[in-house]
Scaffold this active site. Structure first.
Site, short mmCIF file in Angstrom:
data_model
loop_
_atom_site.label_atom_id
_atom_site.label_comp_id
_atom_site.label_asym_id
_atom_site.label_seq_id
_atom_site.Cartn_x
_atom_site.Cartn_y
_atom_site.Cartn_z
N HIS A 163 -32.57 23.46 -30.05
CA HIS A 163 -33.04 22.85 -28.73
C HIS A 163 -32.47 22.80 -27.58
CE1 HIS A 163 -37.09 21.70 -30.81
NE2 HIS A 163 -36.54 21.74 -31.91
N ASP A 363 -29.63 21.94 -19.74
CA ASP A 363 -30.45 21.55 -20.40
C ASP A 363 -31.13 22.81 -21.13
OD1 ASP A 363 -32.60 19.94 -21.09
OD2 ASP A 363 -33.02 18.84 -19.30
P1 ADQ Z 1 -34.75 16.37 -24.43
O1 ADQ Z 1 -33.37 16.30 -24.12
O2 ADQ Z 1 -35.12 15.06 -24.98
O3 ADQ Z 1 -34.97 17.37 -25.48
P2 ADQ Z 1 -36.94 17.06 -22.60
O4 ADQ Z 1 -37.43 18.45 -22.84
O5 ADQ Z 1 -36.76 16.68 -21.14
O6 ADQ Z 1 -35.47 16.76 -23.09
O7 ADQ Z 1 -38.07 16.00 -23.33
C1 ADQ Z 1 -37.85 14.65 -22.94
C2 ADQ Z 1 -39.05 14.17 -23.37
O8 ADQ Z 1 -39.33 12.75 -23.54
C3 ADQ Z 1 -40.39 14.58 -22.61
O9 ADQ Z 1 -41.56 15.18 -23.37
C4 ADQ Z 1 -40.61 13.55 -21.81
O10 ADQ Z 1 -42.16 13.18 -21.53
C5 ADQ Z 1 -40.20 12.37 -22.57
N1 ADQ Z 1 -39.75 11.22 -21.83
C6 ADQ Z 1 -38.76 11.11 -21.09
N2 ADQ Z 1 -38.52 10.09 -20.47
C7 ADQ Z 1 -39.72 9.30 -20.72
C8 ADQ Z 1 -40.22 8.09 -20.33
N3 ADQ Z 1 -39.45 7.01 -19.61
N4 ADQ Z 1 -41.15 7.81 -20.95
C9 ADQ Z 1 -41.65 8.23 -21.84
N5 ADQ Z 1 -41.22 9.56 -22.26
C10 ADQ Z 1 -40.44 10.15 -21.59
C11 ADQ Z 1 -34.30 18.47 -26.22
C12 ADQ Z 1 -33.64 19.44 -25.27
C13 ADQ Z 1 -34.48 19.90 -24.07
C14 ADQ Z 1 -35.73 20.73 -24.78
C15 ADQ Z 1 -36.29 19.55 -25.79
C16 ADQ Z 1 -37.36 20.36 -26.68
O11 ADQ Z 1 -32.47 18.65 -24.63
O12 ADQ Z 1 -33.82 20.93 -23.36
O13 ADQ Z 1 -36.73 20.88 -23.68
O14 ADQ Z 1 -35.41 19.27 -26.71
O15 ADQ Z 1 -36.94 21.54 -27.26
#
Ligand code: ADQ
Length: 453
Positions: A163, A363
């Site tokens: 990921h 990311d």
């Molecule tokens: P993450 O680093 O966790 O995931 P991201 O893809 O941005 O990063 O996903 C974060 C998730 O958490 C999103 O679904 C978002 O809506 C949720 N989220 C963030 N802040 C929130 C809040 N305050 N309240 C509720 N929900 C919140 C890892 C990798 C990424 C990759 C994903 C999926 O680092 O690059 O996109 O896996 O493969």
């Protein structure tokens, strides 16, 4: 009939808590969990992961009547949590793979714990399912599982998905055990990454191994008489759900224009740089003062680690300084909320926001960019996106910026806030069309089809 599947992840799709009545499950939310869950419900099989606590003698994971697949767990001792999870996973691989080289720690006891836990997970995977059940291993916590599984069961089908980014060779090499990590993944039939760039990085790393043949064009690696395919399988958001939540959301009117940021509070997400860019916007383009608010929603993440506590303090200090510099009785420039919100609430914010500022320093993909697009049912918002997010590889209609360049990000934000309606709509519509096709469940299905073909 579809074949059942074994999904292996570091965490199970719920966390166990010990209450007076006994053990209880607290389900985890989030896109990835829900898509793997949906996949297993459909095909049957088992999910193997850590339940978040050590089961005591005689305790078992409570059954849920709705379970349509088996739940299998592995335990982690206190020392393993410290060295495998907090250590090698979160203080070595996480910073290194995101190019935060100076934060990466290389400790032999962390590495040993990582190896031992991966060995154990492979053993569990091998013994708790039939050999004809394909195994889908997830993420950087379990990079040695594929080879370890292959050593026990040479005919097992194994797929791995990373990921987070896979780093370029000069960064990867800083890890004394990098060759073992690459060999671990070569136990797979298919190794999948978020982007083509990460695929290239992996192939370059594989080329440095002895007795390995890499075909860059075909994207295959031949080792020990077997072929591993390597490919990009960009993950998508749960498009229909965000679209639906956004349409259903109550329409609150904001007294100013809204720029939104949504992240786990993590140093890879570039939160301080983003705030500085917003401050620069207010400095350079005073017409936005009093009329534009940055809403930053931050989910707590790894709060027991000192580097995350430092980041929280630092970020909150910048919020306060911007608010005290520019705030007036009628307008607070930055609205900051430190909590995990329910996803329908996020969709409501996304729909209302004129601009989403998605500016991670590094990311793998970034689902927030895609969730914003899915929630933009009125097609009037603008996405400002880091060139360093995997999402930038395909979301080409976004305004892109180098997140470390504060001036450039402030410029991009100004451009987004002043863009004409027709251009906003054209860009948003193109992104919505792509993301609607490329949704989360299609990703999971593509990956499985890819691994079984
Ligand atoms: P993450 O680093 O966790 O995931 P991201 O893809 O941005 O990063 O996903 C974060 C998730 O958490 C999103 O679904 C978002 O809506 C949720 N989220 C963030 N802040 C929130 C809040 N305050 N309240 C509720 N929900 C919140 C890892 C990798 C990424 C990759 C994903 C999926 O680092 O690059 O996109 O896996 O493969």
């Amino acid at each position: 009939v579809e074949t059942p599947l074994l999904v292996a992840t570091n965490r199970l799709p719920f966390t166990l808590v010990r209450e007076a009545r006994g053990l209880e499950r607290r389900p985890s939310t989030g896109g990835v969990v829900s898509s793997l869950d949906a996949l297993l419900r459909h095909r049957g099989g088992a999910w193997l992961g850590w339940p978040g606590l050590m089961l005591r003698h005689g305790e078992t994971i409570p059954h849920d009547l709705a379970d349509t697949y088996r739940v299998e767990s592995f335990g982690l001792s206190e020392a393993e949590i410290a060295h495998y999870y907090d250590g090698f996973c979160n203080r070595t691989l996480w910073p290194l793979f995101h190019d935060f080289v100076e934060r990466a720690r290389f400790a032999a006891d962390d590495w040993c714990a990582y190896r031992e836990v991966n060995e154990r997970v492979a053993l569990e995977a091998a013994s708790r399912t039939n050999r004809d059940v394909p195994v889908f291993v997830n993420d950087y916590h379990l990079m040695l599982v594929p080879a370890s599984l292959r050593a026990r069961q040479s005919d097992r089908r194994v797929t791995f998905f990373l990921h987070i980014p896979f780093p370029p060779l000069d960064v990867l090499r800083l890890c004394p055990w990098h060759q073992e990590l690459v060999k671990g993944l070569l136990g797979c039939d298919l190794v999948a990454f978020q982007t083509g760039r990460h695929v290239e990085h992996f192939l370059a790393a594989a080329e440095t191994l002895a007795e390995v043949e890499v075909d860059r064009t075909a994207r295959t690696v031949r080792s020990a008489g077997r072929v591993t395919r390597v490919g990009a399988f960009p993950i998508g958001a749960d498009f229909e759900r965000f679209d639906h939540w956004a349409r259903e959301a109550p329409r609150r009117s904001w007294s100013s224009r809204v720029v939104i940021g949504v992240d786990r509070l993590d140093y890879t997400k570039g939160l301080c740089e983003r705030l500085r860019a917003f401050e620069r916007l207010l400095d350079e383009y005073p017409e936005h003062r009093g009329h534009t608010t940055l809403v930053q929603l931050a989910a707590p993440s790894r709060p027991h680690l000192p580097e995350y506590q430092d980041l929280k303090r630092e970020f909150e200090a910048v919020v306060n300084s911007v608010n005290s510099r520019f705030g007036t009785p009628g307008w607070m420039p930055v609205h900051y909320q430190y909590e995990l919100l329910p996803q329908p609430r996020l969709a409501e914010f996304f729909r209302a926001a004129d601009v989403a500022l998605v500016t991670p320093l590094s990311d793998g993909m970034n689902l927030v960019a895609k969730e914003y697009v899915a929630s933009q049912v009125d097609e009037r918002g603008v996405l400002v996106l880091s060139t360093t997010a995997g999402a930038a590889e395909t979301m080409t209609e976004a305004l892109t910026t180098d997140p470390r360049d504060i001036d450039a990000t402030a410029e991009a934000l100004h451009r987004a806030l002043t863009m004409h309606e027709a251009e906003r709509q054209a860009r948003m519509r193109a992104m919505r069309d792509r993301e609607r096709r490329n949704h989360l469940h299609a990703w999971a299905q593509r990956l499985l089809d890819g691994s079984l073909s």
